[in-house]
Design an enzyme around this catalytic site. Sequence first.
Site, PDB file in Angstrom:
ATOM      1  N   TYR A  54       2.764  59.447  12.307  1.00 34.96           N
ATOM      2  CA  TYR A  54       1.766  60.142  11.415  1.00 34.96           C
ATOM      3  C   TYR A  54       0.859  59.371  10.514  1.00 34.96           C
ATOM      4  O   TYR A  54       1.364  58.581   9.812  1.00 34.96           O
ATOM      5  CB  TYR A  54       2.395  61.319  10.497  1.00 34.96           C
ATOM      6  CG  TYR A  54       2.026  62.848  11.066  1.00 34.96           C
ATOM      7  CD1 TYR A  54       0.593  63.158  10.977  1.00 34.96           C
ATOM      8  CD2 TYR A  54       3.036  63.285  11.705  1.00 34.96           C
ATOM      9  CE1 TYR A  54       0.618  64.319  11.793  1.00 34.96           C
ATOM     10  CE2 TYR A  54       3.055  64.649  12.302  1.00 34.96           C
ATOM     11  CZ  TYR A  54       1.584  65.311  12.214  1.00 34.96           C
ATOM     12  OH  TYR A  54       1.484  66.378  12.760  1.00 34.96           O
ATOM     13  N   GLU A  56      -2.291  60.367   8.747  1.00 34.17           N
ATOM     14  CA  GLU A  56      -3.184  61.200   8.070  1.00 34.17           C
ATOM     15  C   GLU A  56      -3.794  60.411   7.066  1.00 34.17           C
ATOM     16  O   GLU A  56      -3.016  59.659   6.270  1.00 34.17           O
ATOM     17  CB  GLU A  56      -2.551  62.420   7.578  1.00 34.17           C
ATOM     18  CG  GLU A  56      -2.454  63.709   8.516  1.00 34.17           C
ATOM     19  CD  GLU A  56      -1.591  64.558   7.993  1.00 34.17           C
ATOM     20  OE1 GLU A  56      -0.611  64.598   7.322  1.00 34.17           O
ATOM     21  OE2 GLU A  56      -1.819  65.926   8.362  1.00 34.17           O
ATOM     22  N   ASP A 200     -26.624  63.085  19.200  1.00 35.07           N
ATOM     23  CA  ASP A 200     -25.406  63.352  19.924  1.00 35.07           C
ATOM     24  C   ASP A 200     -25.504  62.254  21.440  1.00 35.07           C
ATOM     25  O   ASP A 200     -26.074  62.535  22.506  1.00 35.07           O
ATOM     26  CB  ASP A 200     -25.153  64.550  20.394  1.00 35.07           C
ATOM     27  CG  ASP A 200     -23.808  65.021  21.207  1.00 35.07           C
ATOM     28  OD1 ASP A 200     -23.262  63.727  21.644  1.00 35.07           O
ATOM     29  OD2 ASP A 200     -23.334  66.109  21.447  1.00 35.07           O
ATOM     30  N   THR A 226     -18.898  60.764  22.284  1.00 35.03           N
ATOM     31  CA  THR A 226     -17.643  60.596  23.063  1.00 35.03           C
ATOM     32  C   THR A 226     -17.295  59.321  23.330  1.00 35.03           C
ATOM     33  O   THR A 226     -18.428  58.461  23.322  1.00 35.03           O
ATOM     34  CB  THR A 226     -17.623  61.367  24.616  1.00 35.03           C
ATOM     35  OG1 THR A 226     -18.571  60.873  25.169  1.00 35.03           O
ATOM     36  CG2 THR A 226     -17.862  62.953  24.165  1.00 35.03           C
ATOM     37  N   LYS A 229     -17.212  58.397  28.493  1.00 35.69           N
ATOM     38  CA  LYS A 229     -18.278  58.708  29.417  1.00 35.69           C
ATOM     39  C   LYS A 229     -18.809  57.024  29.601  1.00 35.69           C
ATOM     40  O   LYS A 229     -17.936  56.280  29.985  1.00 35.69           O
ATOM     41  CB  LYS A 229     -19.187  59.633  28.979  1.00 35.69           C
ATOM     42  CG  LYS A 229     -18.723  61.083  28.825  1.00 35.69           C
ATOM     43  CD  LYS A 229     -19.581  62.150  28.439  1.00 35.69           C
ATOM     44  CE  LYS A 229     -18.895  63.490  28.098  1.00 35.69           C
ATOM     45  NZ  LYS A 229     -19.702  64.302  27.337  1.00 35.69           N
ATOM     46  N   ARG A 235     -10.365  58.551  26.073  1.00 29.57           N
ATOM     47  CA  ARG A 235     -10.840  59.970  25.814  1.00 29.57           C
ATOM     48  C   ARG A 235     -11.062  60.214  24.423  1.00 29.57           C
ATOM     49  O   ARG A 235      -9.765  60.306  23.603  1.00 29.57           O
ATOM     50  CB  ARG A 235     -10.036  60.992  26.533  1.00 29.57           C
ATOM     51  CG  ARG A 235     -10.591  62.378  26.521  1.00 29.57           C
ATOM     52  CD  ARG A 235     -10.015  63.182  27.872  1.00 29.57           C
ATOM     53  NE  ARG A 235     -10.668  62.556  28.963  1.00 29.57           N
ATOM     54  CZ  ARG A 235     -11.846  62.933  29.683  1.00 29.57           C
ATOM     55  NH1 ARG A 235     -12.350  63.886  28.892  1.00 29.57           N
ATOM     56  NH2 ARG A 235     -12.084  62.491  30.915  1.00 29.57           N
TER      57      ARG A 235
HETATM   58  C1  LIG Z   1     -19.528  65.889  26.877  1.00 29.37           C
HETATM   59  C2  LIG Z   1     -20.275  66.005  25.674  1.00 29.37           C
HETATM   60  C3  LIG Z   1     -19.831  66.487  24.465  1.00 29.37           C
HETATM   61  C4  LIG Z   1     -18.429  66.820  24.384  1.00 29.37           C
HETATM   62  O1  LIG Z   1     -17.380  66.223  24.573  1.00 29.37           O
HETATM   63  P1  LIG Z   1     -15.799  66.745  24.638  1.00 29.37           P
HETATM   64  O2  LIG Z   1     -15.051  65.349  24.422  1.00 29.37           O
HETATM   65  O3  LIG Z   1     -15.746  67.000  26.048  1.00 29.37           O
HETATM   66  O4  LIG Z   1     -15.524  67.522  23.754  1.00 29.37           O
HETATM   67  C5  LIG Z   1     -20.565  66.856  23.188  1.00 29.37           C
HETATM   68  N1  LIG Z   1     -22.078  66.482  23.561  1.00 29.37           N
HETATM   69  C6  LIG Z   1     -22.513  65.969  24.523  1.00 29.37           C
HETATM   70  C7  LIG Z   1     -24.039  65.767  24.591  1.00 29.37           C
HETATM   71  C8  LIG Z   1     -21.658  65.747  25.843  1.00 29.37           C
HETATM   72  O5  LIG Z   1     -22.474  65.618  26.990  1.00 29.37           O
END
Ligand SMILES: *Cc1c(COP(=O)(O)O)cnc(C)c1O
Length: 420
Positions: A54, A56, A200, A226, A229, A235
């Site tokens: 942990y 936190e 984002d 994220t 990707k 992840r």
């Molecule tokens: C994939 C994605 C997310 C979310 O990611 P997760 O890890 O699946 O929760 C948020 N915003 C955009 C634009 C994405 O393409």
Amino acid sequence: MNHKDLSEADPEVYEALKNEIDRQESESLEMIASENFVPRQILQAQGSVLTNKYAEGYPGKRYYAGCEYHDKVENLARERACEIFDADHANVQPHSGSQANFAAYFSQLDAGDKILGPVLSHGGHLTHGHGVNFSGDLFDFATYGLNRETERFEKEDVMEAAKEHNPDLIVCGYSAYPREIDFEMFREVADEVDALLMCDIAHISGLVATGEHPSPFPQCDIVTTTTHKSIRGARGGMILCKQEYADDVDSAVFPYSQGGPLMHQIAGKAVCFKEAQKESFKDYTQQIKKNTKALAEGLRDKGLRMVSGGTDNHLVLVDLQDEDVTGKEAEKALEDSNIVVNKNSVPYDPEPPTVTSGIRIGTPALTTRGLEEEELRSIGEMIGEVVKNPDDEEVRSEVREKVSGLLDEFPLYEDSEVDL
Ligand SMILES: *Cc1c(COP(=O)(O)O)cnc(C)c1O
């Protein structure tokens, strides 16, 4: 302790993992735009003993003793992230991109506040205001859309929506937009209505990391992403921000929306950021863009139309409205040809999201495998053949044959890299 090899301790899970290795290695061409294959060093970090503890809190301010090495790892991840993205502050604890968006919104807003985000079928994500998601439930979302002519986000449309709705925060950044985001334009709009600007970059963070897409800083106040990707890491999620938002962001992640951080995943993020600083990663992201352009040429040669006419990044969105298939049917015909893509709404799509008139195709995963322009152009042509002849088993069988040749020619992992 009762240590055993996984193969002995749990043969059922072991076998499923073995089969998944084979599936990734040799069954199909992975062209889901949000997926990638991580290198062994990231698998190692994710499978490490950091999972046992942990931690936190934050480095130097933990709620439990014994976090010396956890602090070391989290600091490395934070420092590298700030360097890569020109950010003042990084929070590397969000468990996923969605958790990052949850915390980013609540770091600045209260439930019920007004957010302006993209129309979902124009490339947005569930966390940008969809009714089935916390975002649509807890915030008052209004939308801006793609321009019908250019199929891009244009200043006049975003400005009009912003002036009409007077949002507290504007969201840019998408899951299915093949063009560069114009951060200066969004900043001008945000300033005009006195709103915060959040981007984002979940999909494009690999390109942003190497300058292959413009940086969201200094125009944006808060940036979420994220880490699995195009940036090809463990992840998870991350929030980057200017210094003035740092304390709010940290407390919105912990204690507001999460408990103990997944420290083994944070180790994987740290390793990912080290990779992303290497010259080889710059080469990788340049190749992603070249490959996507080659893919687009192959599709175009077969007479398929792409939303906005092409691509600047790692994906294309094919508009099937002039073809005899829906997105759903095309996805299935391609799957039967061992090419994995996903159906996707196109702007002003007459079909519902469960059917759609488009497919989204991305190249980050195949670029990781080592495929280059020549292969991507020919894959574009194969996709064109299948989509134009969705019921022709002969076409599909020919494509399967070619796919199998490519998978053999471009192996993914050596056995020793994924030994369980
Ligand atoms: C994939 C994605 C997310 C979310 O990611 P997760 O890890 O699946 O929760 C948020 N915003 C955009 C634009 C994405 O393409």
